[in-house]
Write a protein that holds these residues in place. Sequence first.
Motif, PDB file in Angstrom:
ATOM      1  N   HIS A 156       0.956  -1.160   0.153  1.00 40.04           N
ATOM      2  CA  HIS A 156       0.006   0.106   0.064  1.00 40.04           C
ATOM      3  C   HIS A 156       0.955   1.397  -0.010  1.00 40.04           C
ATOM      4  O   HIS A 156       1.889   0.965   0.447  1.00 40.04           O
ATOM      5  CB  HIS A 156      -0.790   0.163   1.333  1.00 40.04           C
ATOM      6  CG  HIS A 156      -1.879  -1.008   1.305  1.00 40.04           C
ATOM      7  ND1 HIS A 156      -1.522  -2.500   1.395  1.00 40.04           N
ATOM      8  CD2 HIS A 156      -3.364  -0.924   0.994  1.00 40.04           C
ATOM      9  CE1 HIS A 156      -2.665  -3.074   1.561  1.00 40.04           C
ATOM     10  NE2 HIS A 156      -3.783  -2.089   1.105  1.00 40.04           N
ATOM     11  N   TRP A 157       0.314   2.168  -0.657  1.00 41.41           N
ATOM     12  CA  TRP A 157       1.113   3.726  -0.528  1.00 41.41           C
ATOM     13  C   TRP A 157       0.233   4.275   0.709  1.00 41.41           C
ATOM     14  O   TRP A 157      -0.695   3.929   1.150  1.00 41.41           O
ATOM     15  CB  TRP A 157       0.665   4.374  -1.647  1.00 41.41           C
ATOM     16  CG  TRP A 157       1.199   4.091  -2.999  1.00 41.41           C
ATOM     17  CD1 TRP A 157       2.643   4.186  -3.224  1.00 41.41           C
ATOM     18  CD2 TRP A 157       0.597   3.805  -4.345  1.00 41.41           C
ATOM     19  NE1 TRP A 157       3.067   3.635  -4.625  1.00 41.41           N
ATOM     20  CE2 TRP A 157       1.478   3.460  -5.209  1.00 41.41           C
ATOM     21  CE3 TRP A 157      -0.769   3.498  -4.465  1.00 41.41           C
ATOM     22  CZ2 TRP A 157       1.371   2.970  -6.343  1.00 41.41           C
ATOM     23  CZ3 TRP A 157      -1.000   3.201  -5.820  1.00 41.41           C
ATOM     24  CH2 TRP A 157       0.069   2.981  -6.769  1.00 41.41           C
ATOM     25  N   TYR A 158       1.142   5.123   1.574  1.00 40.19           N
ATOM     26  CA  TYR A 158       0.839   5.745   2.608  1.00 40.19           C
ATOM     27  C   TYR A 158       0.332   7.247   2.244  1.00 40.19           C
ATOM     28  O   TYR A 158       1.232   8.003   1.534  1.00 40.19           O
ATOM     29  CB  TYR A 158       1.938   5.952   3.475  1.00 40.19           C
ATOM     30  CG  TYR A 158       1.630   6.936   4.539  1.00 40.19           C
ATOM     31  CD1 TYR A 158       0.768   6.543   5.377  1.00 40.19           C
ATOM     32  CD2 TYR A 158       2.566   8.077   4.944  1.00 40.19           C
ATOM     33  CE1 TYR A 158       0.360   7.758   6.554  1.00 40.19           C
ATOM     34  CE2 TYR A 158       2.005   8.945   5.822  1.00 40.19           C
ATOM     35  CZ  TYR A 158       1.095   8.850   6.558  1.00 40.19           C
ATOM     36  OH  TYR A 158       0.892   9.787   7.546  1.00 40.19           O
ATOM     37  N   ASN A 159      -1.077   7.697   2.406  1.00 41.25           N
ATOM     38  CA  ASN A 159      -1.475   8.877   2.214  1.00 41.25           C
ATOM     39  C   ASN A 159      -1.447   9.895   3.477  1.00 41.25           C
ATOM     40  O   ASN A 159      -2.104   9.415   4.423  1.00 41.25           O
ATOM     41  CB  ASN A 159      -2.817   8.636   1.915  1.00 41.25           C
ATOM     42  CG  ASN A 159      -3.486   9.890   1.388  1.00 41.25           C
ATOM     43  OD1 ASN A 159      -2.981  11.019   1.297  1.00 41.25           O
ATOM     44  ND2 ASN A 159      -5.110   9.783   1.093  1.00 41.25           N
ATOM     45  N   ILE A 160      -0.552  10.834   3.379  1.00 46.63           N
ATOM     46  CA  ILE A 160      -0.489  11.592   4.754  1.00 46.63           C
ATOM     47  C   ILE A 160      -1.694  12.367   4.993  1.00 46.63           C
ATOM     48  O   ILE A 160      -1.867  12.735   5.996  1.00 46.63           O
ATOM     49  CB  ILE A 160       0.891  12.521   4.642  1.00 46.63           C
ATOM     50  CG1 ILE A 160       1.322  12.984   6.062  1.00 46.63           C
ATOM     51  CG2 ILE A 160       0.522  13.623   3.546  1.00 46.63           C
ATOM     52  CD1 ILE A 160       2.739  13.470   6.113  1.00 46.63           C
TER      53      ILE A 160
ATOM     54  N   LEU B 247      -7.478  10.669 -10.036  1.00 47.28           N
ATOM     55  CA  LEU B 247      -8.179  11.966  -9.490  1.00 47.28           C
ATOM     56  C   LEU B 247      -8.698  11.624  -8.093  1.00 47.28           C
ATOM     57  O   LEU B 247      -8.602  12.244  -6.922  1.00 47.28           O
ATOM     58  CB  LEU B 247      -9.515  12.455 -10.283  1.00 47.28           C
ATOM     59  CG  LEU B 247      -8.759  13.588 -11.450  1.00 47.28           C
ATOM     60  CD1 LEU B 247     -10.092  13.856 -12.056  1.00 47.28           C
ATOM     61  CD2 LEU B 247      -8.019  14.672 -10.860  1.00 47.28           C
ATOM     62  N   GLU B 248      -9.131  10.326  -7.837  1.00 47.15           N
ATOM     63  CA  GLU B 248      -9.621   9.638  -6.795  1.00 47.15           C
ATOM     64  C   GLU B 248      -8.532   9.641  -5.722  1.00 47.15           C
ATOM     65  O   GLU B 248      -8.712   9.909  -4.574  1.00 47.15           O
ATOM     66  CB  GLU B 248     -10.037   8.113  -6.926  1.00 47.15           C
ATOM     67  CG  GLU B 248     -11.726   8.028  -6.761  1.00 47.15           C
ATOM     68  CD  GLU B 248     -11.924   6.496  -6.980  1.00 47.15           C
ATOM     69  OE1 GLU B 248     -11.464   5.584  -6.337  1.00 47.15           O
ATOM     70  OE2 GLU B 248     -12.623   6.286  -8.069  1.00 47.15           O
TER      71      GLU B 248
ATOM     72  N   GLY C 163      -8.760  10.618   1.248  1.00 49.08           N
ATOM     73  CA  GLY C 163      -8.245  10.968   2.817  1.00 49.08           C
ATOM     74  C   GLY C 163      -7.951   9.717   3.301  1.00 49.08           C
ATOM     75  O   GLY C 163      -7.698   9.537   4.564  1.00 49.08           O
ATOM     76  N   GLU C 164      -8.108   8.594   2.625  1.00 49.14           N
ATOM     77  CA  GLU C 164      -7.576   7.269   3.120  1.00 49.14           C
ATOM     78  C   GLU C 164      -6.349   7.084   3.433  1.00 49.14           C
ATOM     79  O   GLU C 164      -5.424   7.460   2.627  1.00 49.14           O
ATOM     80  CB  GLU C 164      -8.081   6.144   2.015  1.00 49.14           C
ATOM     81  CG  GLU C 164      -9.480   5.893   1.700  1.00 49.14           C
ATOM     82  CD  GLU C 164     -10.258   5.135   3.043  1.00 49.14           C
ATOM     83  OE1 GLU C 164      -9.630   4.464   3.589  1.00 49.14           O
ATOM     84  OE2 GLU C 164     -11.308   5.999   3.198  1.00 49.14           O
TER      85      GLU C 164
ATOM     86  N   LEU D 154       3.075  12.437  -4.783  1.00 50.31           N
ATOM     87  CA  LEU D 154       3.805  12.320  -3.496  1.00 50.31           C
ATOM     88  C   LEU D 154       3.406  11.056  -2.787  1.00 50.31           C
ATOM     89  O   LEU D 154       4.260  10.318  -2.311  1.00 50.31           O
ATOM     90  CB  LEU D 154       3.396  13.360  -2.748  1.00 50.31           C
ATOM     91  CG  LEU D 154       4.053  14.897  -2.804  1.00 50.31           C
ATOM     92  CD1 LEU D 154       4.065  15.372  -4.148  1.00 50.31           C
ATOM     93  CD2 LEU D 154       3.753  15.690  -1.792  1.00 50.31           C
ATOM     94  N   LEU D 155       1.966  10.565  -3.180  1.00 51.11           N
ATOM     95  CA  LEU D 155       1.582   9.567  -2.439  1.00 51.11           C
ATOM     96  C   LEU D 155       2.429   8.191  -3.097  1.00 51.11           C
ATOM     97  O   LEU D 155       2.933   7.279  -2.321  1.00 51.11           O
ATOM     98  CB  LEU D 155       0.008   9.140  -3.019  1.00 51.11           C
ATOM     99  CG  LEU D 155      -0.542   7.945  -2.479  1.00 51.11           C
ATOM    100  CD1 LEU D 155      -1.044   7.820  -1.203  1.00 51.11           C
ATOM    101  CD2 LEU D 155      -1.728   7.576  -3.525  1.00 51.11           C
TER     102      LEU D 155
END
Lengths: 455, 455
Positions: A17-21, A54-55, A60-61, A235-236
């Motif tokens: 998974h990528w981390y979404n700050i 775009l999603e 915000g996940e 960035l994600l």
Amino acid sequence: MTEFTKVLLEESDIPTHWYNIVADMPNPPLPSLGPDGLPVSPERMLAIFPGNLLEQEMSGERWIAIPDEIRRAYQLWRPSPLFRARRLEQALGTPAKIYYKHEGVSPAGSHKPNTAVPQAWYNKQAGINRLSTETGAGQWGCALAFAGQMFGVAVRVYMVKVSYDQKPFRRSMMQTWGAEVFASPTDMTQAGRDILARDPESQGSLGIAISEAVEEAAGRADTNYALGSVLNHVLLHQTVIGLEAKKQLAKIGEYPDMIFAPCGGGSNFAGIAFPFLADKAAGDPKAKNLRLVAVEPTSCPTLTRGVYAYDFGDATGYTPLMKMYTLGHDFMPPGIHAGGLRYHGDSPLVSQLFHEKLIEAVAVPQLATFEAGVQFARAEGIIPAPESCHGIRACIDEALRCKASGEPKTLLFNLSGHGHFDMASYDRYFAGKLEDYEYPREAVEASLAHLPKVG
Amino acid sequence: MTEFTKVLLEESDIPTHWYNIVADMPNPPLPSLGPDGLPVSPERMLAIFPGNLLEQEMSGERWIAIPDEIRRAYQLWRPSPLFRARRLEQALGTPAKIYYKHEGVSPAGSHKPNTAVPQAWYNKQAGINRLSTETGAGQWGCALAFAGQMFGVAVRVYMVKVSYDQKPFRRSMMQTWGAEVFASPTDMTQAGRDILARDPESQGSLGIAISEAVEEAAGRADTNYALGSVLNHVLLHQTVIGLEAKKQLAKIGEYPDMIFAPCGGGSNFAGIAFPFLADKAAGDPKAKNLRLVAVEPTSCPTLTRGVYAYDFGDATGYTPLMKMYTLGHDFMPPGIHAGGLRYHGDSPLVSQLFHEKLIEAVAVPQLATFEAGVQFARAEGIIPAPESCHGIRACIDEALRCKASGEPKTLLFNLSGHGHFDMASYDRYFAGKLEDYEYPREAVEASLAHLPKVG
């Protein structure tokens, strides 16, 4: 056996998974605004970006799953090695431990493919078989050319003419991977034709190239646009760097006291820093005193000397307005050799975190960065890209402070790329032809006077 | 989880010993001869090589221990990854399995540091703090500059003038690692001055550069000479490639049916092939049908069209005579872009093994090698050096034969280096400016007429 130099991971350790700050920010990110001062609707962006990206841009996940096909493409070079810079430590005589994550092992030679690959794949999934983009020195164009080739997506690159002429070998790389590369301004777009009508000898600029690439994508249903930094989803994707680095450091029982990375548009810094910020957000005691340092050139000191304001992302005012640290969208930075750091703004996410004092920034002068790059190359072998030399400089400076104070800090920096296509810059450095640029106060003041009025 | 792409080893898997094929050859190697036709005494060689390396040059021991300091320096990039070229297999539609060992991950970008590092270290141990060498396109000069820097050994490189002028970026790399680089012919040696007196505009040649480097080493007590291929100890050091590859293939339960590597002086081929030949020599049943293929350019077809005879190692007749396949020491190959394969001879060990039919050889034309290189880059990402494209070409040809026959062979090739400093050659290929050279029969016949008379 002898002491380790590299900490390696297995391919099964590539993040899932990528981390979404965004999920962990104290305040939600501010929206991008249209010319009317209202938030830009996703529909408008669908002209040039696919819905799936775009999603991610709006998400915000906290964790976003990496599709298997992207992980398989990552396997061509990931996990990237984490090195302990023992020879550099020794050369410096520092009690600090220095680690670096080597992103130059990708086929394109930098961290850029970490996002180019997913961008190509998500577009392909959305039925898009053609991407347009711009490139300055060529790092991003190379990454997208490579990524497009992986998934059968045609890539057209508008390359700033002066770079097209002066740095032909990155163009050759893009062509080797099957991309079309044109010297921008071209006569293929209205934006290009307008410029050429005014100045037939125009050497181009990143702003013009962006306008051409966006115009093409906006005007053709079969074509989307791809950007190599600044945006949230970019960035994600880069967080694979920091996620791997955390796992590698954990493997040897380490955790950094400070992290350094060059910062232009912000994706390189975000890639290594954000996953560690997650620890801070989670209240992890070992991250309590962690310091994250974005390193920029004194000649283009966006975070350290810019203002936090709504501004255009490009030089010509074509993009939506983003809240970010900026030197003004028509600020033209001096021609330093770290082309990837000559951006008037900074990613909105990095900007907001800086504004909220969760990260730090420092500016370093050009000559000192090359000095650091050469010292690093002589100790560790790898010749770093001029952008990467900025992170190295700041890390060496801290290591020398540790030497003076006796503190055995654990330092980590992101070696974002190799310098194989930047040897002309090293030549100029050795020949004494490089110069330092003062903080360009007048130019910044002039461009800040043109900031768009919002709200 | 998804299928693997790379097979990685830990640093503790770096071989502890080099493999010396001399121990397993059906017949002992033939000695080098002096101008008097008698075997050259080690004493004579001590003027330019340290005793510890000469010992290796003459050794019949099967395994030679790798000192810890060399293994630690190897850790900067070794073990190198072994890739399964799944995307290339798919692009070819072959039932063959294709593996490649990626030696381009070294700081200098090729397999050359595998021997440069031990050569610098053994010289240092022998009290020598200064090395001279020659380089053509710059791969070897870079490797020695890097290695010298690791151990505090000063390096002076005589670089063929035409390359010095046309390929400035390898020169820049050498300087970044602290080496002195001069355009050969220089006025610093008698050999150089003689040439310049006859032809002040001389563009240089590898033969001249060798003469300059050897003259300097022979004339200065503090300086030795280092060579990047051909000699026994050089091939010995390169066996880390094949030893690692064997371990990597064993890890996934594989063994190759055929191995391909480009062959100029022979160290690249020997590096990957010799450790597998050890299995054959030991009567290992899985190696019974193993075929080892040295790949050379049709324009310089030493093994496939040369004669097996005593000849000079350099163009000017300065070195001892070695029994090898040769096109004649004054044969000047056409200016193909794989500069590392433009050698009139071949290593005595590789030559003898070929003469005794333990290995095979094939010659491939220039255009087909670039075609293979581009196909490889588009499938696997990595842009290969022109030398490496030769091995890729031969491997792809075999994979296509497998496609026709339906045989699921296991193929392995040595990706000896990346092409980041060879993009001008790719440019010429894309522009249709590259040509194939016929077998240069007349030039070879002329030079073979000058073979030294021995015995």
